[in-house]
Design a protein around this motif. Structure first.
Motif, PDB file in Angstrom:
ATOM      1  N   LEU A 199       4.088   5.515  -5.542  1.00 42.64           N
ATOM      2  CA  LEU A 199       3.829   5.669  -7.071  1.00 42.64           C
ATOM      3  C   LEU A 199       2.964   6.679  -7.431  1.00 42.64           C
ATOM      4  O   LEU A 199       3.113   7.407  -8.512  1.00 42.64           O
ATOM      5  CB  LEU A 199       3.679   4.417  -7.297  1.00 42.64           C
ATOM      6  CG  LEU A 199       3.747   4.035  -8.813  1.00 42.64           C
ATOM      7  CD1 LEU A 199       4.874   4.262  -9.403  1.00 42.64           C
ATOM      8  CD2 LEU A 199       3.407   2.706  -9.255  1.00 42.64           C
ATOM      9  N   PHE A 200       1.741   6.609  -6.906  1.00 41.89           N
ATOM     10  CA  PHE A 200       0.713   7.571  -7.281  1.00 41.89           C
ATOM     11  C   PHE A 200       1.150   9.028  -6.970  1.00 41.89           C
ATOM     12  O   PHE A 200       1.058   9.831  -8.182  1.00 41.89           O
ATOM     13  CB  PHE A 200      -0.480   7.196  -6.558  1.00 41.89           C
ATOM     14  CG  PHE A 200      -1.571   8.212  -6.866  1.00 41.89           C
ATOM     15  CD1 PHE A 200      -2.439   7.986  -7.743  1.00 41.89           C
ATOM     16  CD2 PHE A 200      -2.018   9.224  -5.751  1.00 41.89           C
ATOM     17  CE1 PHE A 200      -3.390   8.918  -8.036  1.00 41.89           C
ATOM     18  CE2 PHE A 200      -3.034   9.888  -5.983  1.00 41.89           C
ATOM     19  CZ  PHE A 200      -3.836   9.889  -7.092  1.00 41.89           C
ATOM     20  N   VAL A 201       1.877   9.290  -5.908  1.00 41.00           N
ATOM     21  CA  VAL A 201       2.061  10.734  -5.781  1.00 41.00           C
ATOM     22  C   VAL A 201       3.225  10.895  -6.875  1.00 41.00           C
ATOM     23  O   VAL A 201       3.135  12.030  -7.265  1.00 41.00           O
ATOM     24  CB  VAL A 201       2.883  10.893  -4.345  1.00 41.00           C
ATOM     25  CG1 VAL A 201       3.465  12.300  -3.965  1.00 41.00           C
ATOM     26  CG2 VAL A 201       1.570  10.623  -3.226  1.00 41.00           C
ATOM     27  N   ALA A 202       4.283  10.003  -7.004  1.00 38.08           N
ATOM     28  CA  ALA A 202       5.315  10.472  -8.293  1.00 38.08           C
ATOM     29  C   ALA A 202       4.569  10.541  -9.448  1.00 38.08           C
ATOM     30  O   ALA A 202       5.000  11.423 -10.226  1.00 38.08           O
ATOM     31  CB  ALA A 202       6.174   9.224  -7.984  1.00 38.08           C
ATOM     32  N   LEU A 203       3.675   9.920  -9.864  1.00 38.88           N
ATOM     33  CA  LEU A 203       3.099   9.943 -11.150  1.00 38.88           C
ATOM     34  C   LEU A 203       2.283  11.165 -11.374  1.00 38.88           C
ATOM     35  O   LEU A 203       2.179  12.017 -12.206  1.00 38.88           O
ATOM     36  CB  LEU A 203       2.166   8.653 -11.472  1.00 38.88           C
ATOM     37  CG  LEU A 203       3.051   7.460 -11.553  1.00 38.88           C
ATOM     38  CD1 LEU A 203       1.956   6.299 -11.847  1.00 38.88           C
ATOM     39  CD2 LEU A 203       3.751   7.583 -13.073  1.00 38.88           C
TER      40      LEU A 203
ATOM     41  N   PHE B 176       0.813  -1.073  -0.092  1.00 40.63           N
ATOM     42  CA  PHE B 176      -0.041  -0.112  -0.215  1.00 40.63           C
ATOM     43  C   PHE B 176       0.829   1.225   0.039  1.00 40.63           C
ATOM     44  O   PHE B 176       0.457   2.135  -0.675  1.00 40.63           O
ATOM     45  CB  PHE B 176      -0.711  -0.122   1.149  1.00 40.63           C
ATOM     46  CG  PHE B 176      -1.785   1.279   1.270  1.00 40.63           C
ATOM     47  CD1 PHE B 176      -2.991   1.348   0.420  1.00 40.63           C
ATOM     48  CD2 PHE B 176      -1.410   2.274   2.295  1.00 40.63           C
ATOM     49  CE1 PHE B 176      -3.819   2.317   0.600  1.00 40.63           C
ATOM     50  CE2 PHE B 176      -2.348   3.459   2.357  1.00 40.63           C
ATOM     51  CZ  PHE B 176      -3.810   3.328   1.432  1.00 40.63           C
ATOM     52  N   VAL B 177       1.706   1.436   0.780  1.00 38.74           N
ATOM     53  CA  VAL B 177       2.760   2.211   0.714  1.00 38.74           C
ATOM     54  C   VAL B 177       3.429   2.926  -0.610  1.00 38.74           C
ATOM     55  O   VAL B 177       3.518   3.645  -0.968  1.00 38.74           O
ATOM     56  CB  VAL B 177       3.719   2.364   1.991  1.00 38.74           C
ATOM     57  CG1 VAL B 177       4.847   3.443   2.002  1.00 38.74           C
ATOM     58  CG2 VAL B 177       3.033   2.436   3.419  1.00 38.74           C
TER      59      VAL B 177
END
Length: 72
Positions: free
Chosen positions: A45-49, A39-40
């Motif tokens: 990954l979501f924040v970076a994308l 999950f982390v």
């Protein structure tokens, strides 16, 4: 419960009981840790994308012509 453990040797309290807990609940603990790490990783990954997308949109938006904001 306290009286039960009071008469036990130290190795039962500090070695045998934790090993039994790991043996019985080891699968649950590893599953939870695997889920938490996954999950982390996905959140990072979501924040970076999203950050990369915002950066690209701002970079392309500045480099383009100064026409109306609805056009590409």
């Amino acid at each position: 419960m306290r009286e039960t453990f009071a008469g036990m040797p130290w190795w039962v309290k500090w070695v045998a009981v934790p090993l039994l807990v790991l043996f019985v609940f080891g699968g649950v603990i590893t599953s939870f840790l695997g889920f938490l790490i996954g999950f982390v990783f996905k959140a990072l990954l979501f924040v970076a994308l999203v950050g990369g997308l915002v950066f690209v949109v701002k970079k392309v938006g500045r480099g383009g012509s100064k026409s109306s904001s609805g056009e590409w």
